[in-house]
Design a protein around this motif. Structure first.
Motif, PDB file in Angstrom:
ATOM      1  N   VAL A 127       0.831  -1.212   0.000  1.00 44.01           N
ATOM      2  CA  VAL A 127       0.000   0.000   0.000  1.00 44.01           C
ATOM      3  C   VAL A 127       0.869   1.267   0.000  1.00 44.01           C
ATOM      4  N   HIS A 128       2.154   1.101  -0.265  1.00 43.43           N
ATOM      5  CA  HIS A 128       3.032   2.279  -0.227  1.00 43.43           C
ATOM      6  C   HIS A 128       2.783   3.183  -1.435  1.00 43.43           C
ATOM      7  N   HIS A 129       2.842   4.498  -1.181  1.00 41.96           N
ATOM      8  CA  HIS A 129       2.545   5.461  -2.257  1.00 41.96           C
ATOM      9  C   HIS A 129       3.586   5.440  -3.375  1.00 41.96           C
ATOM     10  N   ILE A 130       4.720   4.788  -3.167  1.00 48.29           N
ATOM     11  CA  ILE A 130       5.696   4.688  -4.266  1.00 48.29           C
ATOM     12  C   ILE A 130       5.030   4.045  -5.496  1.00 48.29           C
ATOM     13  N   ARG A 131       4.105   3.130  -5.257  1.00 50.14           N
ATOM     14  CA  ARG A 131       3.467   2.418  -6.375  1.00 50.14           C
ATOM     15  C   ARG A 131       2.718   3.389  -7.286  1.00 50.14           C
ATOM     16  N   TYR A 132       2.086   4.379  -6.671  1.00 46.41           N
ATOM     17  CA  TYR A 132       1.346   5.397  -7.445  1.00 46.41           C
ATOM     18  C   TYR A 132       2.301   6.154  -8.364  1.00 46.41           C
ATOM     19  N   TYR A 133       3.436   6.567  -7.806  1.00 45.51           N
ATOM     20  CA  TYR A 133       4.373   7.386  -8.600  1.00 45.51           C
ATOM     21  C   TYR A 133       5.082   6.534  -9.651  1.00 45.51           C
ATOM     22  N   LEU A 134       5.325   5.277  -9.336  1.00 49.74           N
ATOM     23  CA  LEU A 134       5.925   4.383 -10.336  1.00 49.74           C
ATOM     24  C   LEU A 134       4.947   4.185 -11.500  1.00 49.74           C
ATOM     25  N   ARG A 135       3.686   3.973 -11.138  1.00 44.44           N
ATOM     26  CA  ARG A 135       2.650   3.755 -12.166  1.00 44.44           C
ATOM     27  C   ARG A 135       2.569   4.951 -13.112  1.00 44.44           C
ATOM     28  N   HIS A 136       2.696   6.133 -12.528  1.00 45.39           N
ATOM     29  CA  HIS A 136       2.557   7.356 -13.341  1.00 45.39           C
ATOM     30  C   HIS A 136       3.895   7.852 -13.877  1.00 45.39           C
ATOM     31  N   LEU A 189       8.721  -9.186   0.479  1.00 50.00           N
ATOM     32  CA  LEU A 189       9.868  -8.501   1.105  1.00 50.00           C
ATOM     33  C   LEU A 189      10.199  -7.194   0.397  1.00 50.00           C
ATOM     34  N   GLY A 190       9.848  -7.127  -0.890  1.00 52.76           N
ATOM     35  CA  GLY A 190      10.157  -5.927  -1.666  1.00 52.76           C
ATOM     36  C   GLY A 190       9.130  -5.727  -2.744  1.00 52.76           C
ATOM     37  N   LEU A 191       9.440  -4.807  -3.667  1.00 51.02           N
ATOM     38  CA  LEU A 191       8.470  -4.487  -4.716  1.00 51.02           C
ATOM     39  C   LEU A 191       8.639  -5.368  -5.954  1.00 51.02           C
ATOM     40  N   GLY A 192       9.749  -6.066  -6.043  1.00 51.97           N
ATOM     41  CA  GLY A 192       9.963  -6.961  -7.177  1.00 51.97           C
ATOM     42  C   GLY A 192      10.180  -6.242  -8.495  1.00 51.97           C
ATOM     43  N   LEU A 193      10.811  -5.066  -8.474  1.00 49.63           N
ATOM     44  CA  LEU A 193      11.066  -4.346  -9.728  1.00 49.63           C
ATOM     45  C   LEU A 193      12.194  -5.018 -10.506  1.00 49.63           C
ATOM     46  N   SER A 194      12.174  -4.821 -11.815  1.00 45.05           N
ATOM     47  CA  SER A 194      13.225  -5.400 -12.660  1.00 45.05           C
ATOM     48  C   SER A 194      14.470  -4.509 -12.616  1.00 45.05           C
ATOM     49  N   GLU A 195      15.588  -5.046 -13.099  1.00 43.37           N
ATOM     50  CA  GLU A 195      16.824  -4.244 -13.131  1.00 43.37           C
ATOM     51  C   GLU A 195      16.607  -2.973 -13.954  1.00 43.37           C
ATOM     52  N   ARG A 196      15.915  -3.096 -15.082  1.00 45.19           N
ATOM     53  CA  ARG A 196      15.674  -1.915 -15.924  1.00 45.19           C
ATOM     54  C   ARG A 196      14.880  -0.861 -15.177  1.00 45.19           C
ATOM     55  N   GLU A 197      13.845  -1.302 -14.465  1.00 43.47           N
ATOM     56  CA  GLU A 197      13.008  -0.354 -13.702  1.00 43.47           C
ATOM     57  C   GLU A 197      13.839   0.326 -12.604  1.00 43.47           C
ATOM     58  N   ILE A 198      14.688  -0.455 -11.959  1.00 38.55           N
ATOM     59  CA  ILE A 198      15.493   0.108 -10.865  1.00 38.55           C
ATOM     60  C   ILE A 198      16.526   1.099 -11.404  1.00 38.55           C
ATOM     61  N   GLU A 199      17.075   0.781 -12.564  1.00 31.20           N
ATOM     62  CA  GLU A 199      18.012   1.704 -13.204  1.00 31.20           C
ATOM     63  C   GLU A 199      17.333   3.046 -13.484  1.00 31.20           C
ATOM     64  N   THR A 200      16.094   2.971 -13.966  1.00 31.95           N
ATOM     65  CA  THR A 200      15.337   4.199 -14.257  1.00 31.95           C
ATOM     66  C   THR A 200      15.132   5.004 -12.975  1.00 31.95           C
ATOM     67  N   VAL A 201      14.790   4.316 -11.890  1.00 30.58           N
ATOM     68  CA  VAL A 201      14.575   5.008 -10.614  1.00 30.58           C
ATOM     69  C   VAL A 201      15.872   5.685 -10.154  1.00 30.58           C
ATOM     70  N   ALA A 202      16.986   4.965 -10.254  1.00 26.52           N
ATOM     71  CA  ALA A 202      18.266   5.536  -9.817  1.00 26.52           C
ATOM     72  C   ALA A 202      18.601   6.778 -10.651  1.00 26.52           C
ATOM     73  N   ARG A 203      18.310   6.699 -11.940  1.00 27.04           N
ATOM     74  CA  ARG A 203      18.588   7.857 -12.813  1.00 27.04           C
ATOM     75  C   ARG A 203      17.714   9.050 -12.437  1.00 27.04           C
ATOM     76  N   MET A 204      16.457   8.762 -12.045  1.00 27.04           N
ATOM     77  CA  MET A 204      15.563   9.859 -11.624  1.00 27.04           C
ATOM     78  C   MET A 204      16.154  10.579 -10.413  1.00 27.04           C
ATOM     79  N   GLY A 205      16.699   9.803  -9.487  1.00 27.54           N
ATOM     80  CA  GLY A 205      17.308  10.401  -8.295  1.00 27.54           C
ATOM     81  C   GLY A 205      18.472  11.301  -8.680  1.00 27.54           C
ATOM     82  N   MET A 206      19.328  10.786  -9.548  1.00 25.91           N
ATOM     83  CA  MET A 206      20.491  11.589  -9.971  1.00 25.91           C
ATOM     84  C   MET A 206      20.024  12.865 -10.687  1.00 25.91           C
TER      85      MET A 206
END
Ligand code: IMP
Ligand code: ZN
Length: 355
Positions: free
Chosen positions: A290-299, A330-347
């Motif tokens: 139920v974490h709001h991260i899911r909303y932002y990932l979806r959008h 235990l986690g959100l189960g994102l793929s490596e590609r999805e996680i790479e995108t998230v890391a790039r957003m942070g940078m």
């Protein structure tokens, strides 16, 4: 860092990964954009500061020494929080130990080294750290001297690795908040590495409307603006609207935005600073489902994965990324590609250094 061990949700997620997955996560360039200095001091360093303090203080039995001892014990045993309000009680003891330019510098250095030096012979925890701290006036230093002591440590690292955000606290009166922003602008104008301002502190304290003038001033001076927002379900809609009206570049937590505010945020480019362990441990979010991260990932809205306070939460930036990768529950189960995108957003959401 090798002598730093994590626990709880992040540790469980990390230990569920294969060594190949951990290797992948470690190799990702990650930006830490939401780390509070006094909440991120490695425990062994705080224990050192506590020993030095208790040794130097003549009144061994005085109330402050007792509070330090009790606070360090609580942190050493691993903090259990019933709710978010328990969390703010941890800081008075820590503050006693970082109340001189020397002890503050030691704490800042340890936090910077923890995040930015190679860990266990591998890449550092973070490729970039935007540390934040609330300048405190103490008998040993002014707010300006507080910031100078922290900046002296920040600037030992290259410009593309470390910078400082000046936090205002919701409990501050207007004169003190004005002083914080004035110091931030003055230092930045003098070429020091201040990149933004923040509003943090006890979620129920103060009136955010009182900070409008200070945010306006910071923004007009070209500083980045971030603010903690909607951390608890009781946050009034007017408070959320008020904070959003300041045109923040980033938002801390943003856990309980109402639908109108969510729309507003999605139509802006404000990056959401997501602190998964912090939310789970403070029990503002029940579970990752139920974490709001899911909303932002979806959008596909910009987010940055952050630790908030590694001292009480015993997490790490790697552990937070493990929470993205680990298989549910235990986690959100994102793929490596999805996680790479998230890391790039942070940078991409770093505040620019202006000189
Ligand atoms: P400092 O600003 O370096 O002194 O870091 C500790 C301070 O950060 C605390 O006293 C709180 O005011 C603030 N803080 C840390 N975590 C949170 C949070 O999750 N919400 C709001 N404020 C926080
Ligand atoms: Zn925070």
């Amino acid at each position: 860092m090798s002598n730093y061990s994590i626990a709880g949700f992040a540790a469980t997620a990390l230990s569920s990964l294969t060594s190949g997955q951990v290797h992948f996560l470690r190799g990702l360039p990650k930006a830490e954009l939401h780390a509070h200095l006094n909440g991120s001091i490695p425990l062994p360093v705080l224990q050192d500061l506590s020993r030095e303090y208790l040794h130097a203080t003549s009144a061994q039995g005085d109330a402050r020494a007792e509070a330090v001892r009790a606070g360090i014990d609580r942190l050493s045993q691993g903090v259990m929080l019933t709710e978010i309000h328990d969390f703010f009680d941890l800081f008075p003891a820590i503050y006693t130990l970082t109340s001189t330019p020397q002890t503050l510098a030691k704490a800042a250095r340890a936090v910077l080294c923890h995040f930015l030096l190679p860990s266990d012979g591998g890449p550092p925890e973070a490729a970039y750290l935007e540390l934040r701290s609330t300048p405190r006036e103490t008998p040993a230093m002014s707010r300006l001297q507080y910031l100078e002591a922290v900046l002296d440590e920040v600037e030992k690292f290259p410009e593309d690795q470390a910078a400082l955000i000046v936090s205002m606290d919701r409990r501050m009166n207007s004169d003190v908040a004005a002083e914080c922003v004035e110091c931030a602008i003055k230092l930045r104008d003098a070429g020091r590495r201040v990149v933004g301002v923040d509003l943090c502190g006890d979620v129920k304290a103060g009136n955010v409307a009182d900070f409008e003038i200070h945010f306006k001033k910071a923004k007009a001076a070209g500083l980045g603006v971030t603010t903690h927002i909607a951390e608890i379900p009781e946050t009034p809609a007017e408070e959320i609207q008020q904070l959003l009206s300041y045109g923040p570049d980033r938002l801390g937590h943003a856990t309980f935005l109402d639908e109108t505010s969510k729309e507003l945020v999605r139509n802006s480019s404000s990056c959401i600073e997501i602190c998964l362990s912090s939310n789970l441990l403070c029990k503002t979010v029940d579970n990752l489902d139920v974490h709001h991260i899911r909303y932002y990932l979806r959008h596909k809205h910009p987010i940055a994965i952050c630790t908030d306070d590694i001292l009480p939460f015993r997490n790490s930036l790697l552990g937070e990324y493990a929470l993205l990768m680990a298989a549910p529950p235990l986690g959100l189960g994102l793929s490596e590609r999805e996680i790479e995108t998230v890391a790039r957003m942070g940078m991409a959401s770093r505040f620019p250094v202006k000189s």
